[in-house]
Design a protein around this motif. Structure first.
Motif, PDB file in Angstrom:
ATOM      1  N   PHE A  15       1.453 -29.210 116.516  1.00  0.00           N
ATOM      2  CA  PHE A  15       2.739 -28.547 116.274  1.00  0.00           C
ATOM      3  C   PHE A  15       2.555 -27.043 116.050  1.00  0.00           C
ATOM      4  O   PHE A  15       3.231 -26.210 116.657  1.00  0.00           O
ATOM      5  CB  PHE A  15       3.404 -29.200 115.047  1.00  0.00           C
ATOM      6  N   PHE A  16       1.602 -26.674 115.208  1.00  0.00           N
ATOM      7  CA  PHE A  16       1.347 -25.250 114.945  1.00  0.00           C
ATOM      8  C   PHE A  16       0.857 -24.555 116.225  1.00  0.00           C
ATOM      9  O   PHE A  16       1.373 -23.513 116.626  1.00  0.00           O
ATOM     10  CB  PHE A  16       0.314 -25.102 113.814  1.00  0.00           C
ATOM     11  N   VAL A  51     -13.970 -31.931 116.381  1.00  0.00           N
ATOM     12  CA  VAL A  51     -14.472 -31.045 115.325  1.00  0.00           C
ATOM     13  C   VAL A  51     -15.382 -31.778 114.339  1.00  0.00           C
ATOM     14  O   VAL A  51     -16.064 -31.142 113.528  1.00  0.00           O
ATOM     15  CB  VAL A  51     -13.323 -30.330 114.567  1.00  0.00           C
ATOM     16  N   LYS A 142      -7.466 -31.710 101.782  1.00  0.00           N
ATOM     17  CA  LYS A 142      -7.296 -30.292 102.137  1.00  0.00           C
ATOM     18  C   LYS A 142      -7.863 -29.403 101.016  1.00  0.00           C
ATOM     19  O   LYS A 142      -8.449 -28.342 101.286  1.00  0.00           O
ATOM     20  CB  LYS A 142      -5.823 -29.968 102.405  1.00  0.00           C
ATOM     21  N   SER A 164       3.317 -23.703 103.398  1.00  0.00           N
ATOM     22  CA  SER A 164       4.361 -24.653 103.025  1.00  0.00           C
ATOM     23  C   SER A 164       4.755 -25.441 104.270  1.00  0.00           C
ATOM     24  O   SER A 164       4.165 -25.252 105.344  1.00  0.00           O
ATOM     25  CB  SER A 164       5.533 -23.869 102.450  1.00  0.00           C
TER      26      SER A 164
HETATM   27  N1  LIG Z   1       2.962 -28.816 110.017  1.00  0.00           N
HETATM   28  C1  LIG Z   1       3.122 -28.469 108.751  1.00  0.00           C
HETATM   29  O1  LIG Z   1       4.247 -28.493 108.189  1.00  0.00           O
HETATM   30  C2  LIG Z   1       1.943 -27.983 107.958  1.00  0.00           C
HETATM   31  C3  LIG Z   1       2.164 -27.499 106.657  1.00  0.00           C
HETATM   32  C4  LIG Z   1       1.080 -27.027 105.914  1.00  0.00           C
HETATM   33  C5  LIG Z   1      -0.189 -27.039 106.470  1.00  0.00           C
HETATM   34  N2  LIG Z   1      -0.387 -27.545 107.733  1.00  0.00           N
HETATM   35  C6  LIG Z   1      -1.736 -27.520 108.285  1.00  0.00           C
HETATM   36  O2  LIG Z   1      -1.669 -26.802 109.494  1.00  0.00           O
HETATM   37  C7  LIG Z   1      -2.585 -27.333 110.455  1.00  0.00           C
HETATM   38  C8  LIG Z   1      -1.868 -27.653 111.751  1.00  0.00           C
HETATM   39  O3  LIG Z   1      -0.866 -28.644 111.485  1.00  0.00           O
HETATM   40  P1  LIG Z   1      -0.037 -29.301 112.669  1.00  0.00           P
HETATM   41  O4  LIG Z   1       1.281 -29.681 112.100  1.00  0.00           O
HETATM   42  O5  LIG Z   1      -0.108 -28.458 113.884  1.00  0.00           O
HETATM   43  O6  LIG Z   1      -0.877 -30.647 112.925  1.00  0.00           O
HETATM   44  P2  LIG Z   1      -0.762 -31.642 114.165  1.00  0.00           P
HETATM   45  O7  LIG Z   1       0.507 -31.425 114.910  1.00  0.00           O
HETATM   46  O8  LIG Z   1      -1.039 -33.006 113.621  1.00  0.00           O
HETATM   47  O9  LIG Z   1      -1.952 -31.212 115.139  1.00  0.00           O
HETATM   48  C9  LIG Z   1      -3.277 -31.525 114.815  1.00  0.00           C
HETATM   49  C10 LIG Z   1      -4.191 -30.935 115.880  1.00  0.00           C
HETATM   50  O10 LIG Z   1      -5.542 -31.202 115.511  1.00  0.00           O
HETATM   51  C11 LIG Z   1      -6.213 -31.829 116.601  1.00  0.00           C
HETATM   52  N3  LIG Z   1      -7.230 -32.720 116.060  1.00  0.00           N
HETATM   53  C12 LIG Z   1      -7.074 -33.741 115.203  1.00  0.00           C
HETATM   54  N4  LIG Z   1      -8.258 -34.330 114.967  1.00  0.00           N
HETATM   55  C13 LIG Z   1      -9.181 -33.657 115.695  1.00  0.00           C
HETATM   56  C14 LIG Z   1     -10.580 -33.796 115.888  1.00  0.00           C
HETATM   57  N5  LIG Z   1     -11.290 -34.757 115.271  1.00  0.00           N
HETATM   58  N6  LIG Z   1     -11.210 -32.916 116.704  1.00  0.00           N
HETATM   59  C15 LIG Z   1     -10.529 -31.948 117.341  1.00  0.00           C
HETATM   60  N7  LIG Z   1      -9.194 -31.760 117.190  1.00  0.00           N
HETATM   61  C16 LIG Z   1      -8.539 -32.619 116.384  1.00  0.00           C
HETATM   62  C17 LIG Z   1      -5.109 -32.561 117.370  1.00  0.00           C
HETATM   63  O11 LIG Z   1      -5.437 -32.804 118.751  1.00  0.00           O
HETATM   64  P3  LIG Z   1      -6.209 -34.153 119.219  1.00  0.00           P
HETATM   65  O12 LIG Z   1      -5.580 -35.279 118.471  1.00  0.00           O
HETATM   66  O13 LIG Z   1      -6.015 -34.201 120.710  1.00  0.00           O
HETATM   67  O14 LIG Z   1      -7.634 -33.957 118.869  1.00  0.00           O
HETATM   68  C18 LIG Z   1      -3.997 -31.529 117.283  1.00  0.00           C
HETATM   69  O15 LIG Z   1      -4.215 -30.510 118.239  1.00  0.00           O
HETATM   70  C19 LIG Z   1      -3.238 -28.535 109.777  1.00  0.00           C
HETATM   71  O16 LIG Z   1      -4.489 -28.122 109.250  1.00  0.00           O
HETATM   72  C20 LIG Z   1      -2.295 -28.891 108.643  1.00  0.00           C
HETATM   73  O17 LIG Z   1      -3.001 -29.477 107.565  1.00  0.00           O
HETATM   74  C21 LIG Z   1       0.646 -28.014 108.491  1.00  0.00           C
END
Ligand SMILES: NC(=O)c1ccc[n+]([C@@H]2O[C@H](COP(=O)([O-])OP(=O)(O)OC[C@H]3O[C@@H](n4cnc5c(N)ncnc54)[C@H](OP(=O)(O)O)[C@@H]3O)[C@@H](O)[C@H]2O)c1
Length: 289
Positions: A15-16, A51, A142, A164
């Motif tokens: 999503f990010f 990763v 985290k 957030s």
């Molecule tokens: N979204 C929010 O509201 C929010 C808020 C606060 C903090 N965050 C933090 O921001 C970051 C991004 O969040 P997001 O919402 O974009 O998460 P997301 O939509 O769940 O995306 C996760 C990404 O990580 C990759 N990934 C997962 N496991 C992996 C692995 N073992 N090796 C390589 N790539 C891997 C996934 O691709 P594949 O599955 O294809 O590997 C995907 O590209 C995270 O660290 C999250 O903790 C998010």
């Protein structure tokens, strides 16, 4: 002549990443990304790597040769982390250690995206001085990931952005917030949004701007809170967003998180005070809809 800066985003297909890739491209970067599965994201120079594998990561770094690394790859669903705690530790903690160790070896600045869920939600408007005490497996993993960094005395060019709840436009495969409330499935089956959980939602592009501010000004060795300007619950946010976008919300109902037994992220108020980031850089989050 020096070429464009290369930013490498782990988890670039989530999503990010989906919004971060065009944002950093527009801000003059070559954007590189790692995830396990490739996805169709224009301008992203992608390699598939896990990763959790130091070997795959090292190979990917040798190919991408980044100037800055944003570590966004994670098991980001609190519910999934609760059900798969060992895997959550591997993906969120051990992988952070892997990515950071390659940054140490290659002298590459490193930004970790962490979360407001490192707090238990009993206080609200948390500052960086408040003691983090997570009550979810996700938040615990985290926080443990954050703690990997200061232990690495060999390399101090790291920052943590505790974000957030992010909002913005997500891809079909990861609609995110508030898109998940407007998917075909949500419209068909209805969606319940909580009124009893408060956050300071932050637009994804404002997270990108915070990354740029911190890395350009070289504000390293620090944890920053990165939240929006307003404390609000999910239901009220979505009503305001829908009103601005002209979306129908007749399928959305207000609810309480404690009335949903399978919902385990019971935090009342994890709003963040982001004054430190604003005062340290020229960063300002946008107003909510
Ligand atoms: N979204 C929010 O509201 C929010 C808020 C606060 C903090 N965050 C933090 O921001 C970051 C991004 O969040 P997001 O919402 O974009 O998460 P997301 O939509 O769940 O995306 C996760 C990404 O990580 C990759 N990934 C997962 N496991 C992996 C692995 N073992 N090796 C390589 N790539 C891997 C996934 O691709 P594949 O599955 O294809 O590997 C995907 O590209 C995270 O660290 C999250 O903790 C998010």
């Amino acid at each position: 002549m020096q070429g464009k800066q290369r930013i490498l985003i782990t988890g670039a297909t989530g999503f990010f990443g989906y919004s971060a890739v065009p944002w950093f491209t527009q801000h003059g970067f070559d954007v590189h990304g790692i995830s396990r599965q490739p996805k169709d994201i224009p301008n992203l120079i992608h390699t598939s790597a896990n990763v959790c594998s130091l070997e795959e990561l090292s190979e990917a770094f040798a190919f991408h040769r980044p100037d800055i690394v944003v570590h966004a790859a994670a098991m980001s669903s609190p519910g999934v982390c609760d059900r798969h705690r060992v895997r959550a530790h591997e993906v969120n903690v051990l992988a952070t250690s892997n990515v950071f160790s390659v940054c140490v070896a290659t002298r590459t600045p490193f930004v970790l995206l962490s979360t407001d869920l490192v707090f238990d939600g009993t206080k609200g408007m948390y500052t960086e001085q408040d003691v983090a005490f997570p009550n979810t497996a996700y938040g615990q993993s985290k926080l443990a990931a954050e703690r990997v960094l200061p232990n690495q005395e060999l390399w101090d060019e790291w920052s943590v952005l505790r974000c957030s709840l992010m909002w913005g436009e997500g891809p079909g495969w990861s609609p995110g917030f508030p898109g998940f409330a407007f998917t075909e499935e949500a419209i068909d089956q209805g969606a319940t949004l909580f009124t009893d959980q408060f956050r300071t939602p932050i637009h994804v592009h404002d997270v990108c701007a915070a990354i740029l501010a911190v890395t350009q000004l070289r504000k390293y060795g620090t944890v920053f809170h990165c939240g929006g300007p307003e404390r609000i619950n999910r239901f009220d946010f979505v009503q305001r967003y829908a009103s601005q976008q002209g979306l129908d919300t007749s399928h959305i109902q207000a609810g309480n998180m404690r009335d949903v037994p399978e919902y385990t992220t019971v935090v009342e108020d994890v709003s963040l005070d982001s004054t430190l980031l604003q005062e340290t850089t020229d960063w300002q989050p946008r107003q909510l809809p």
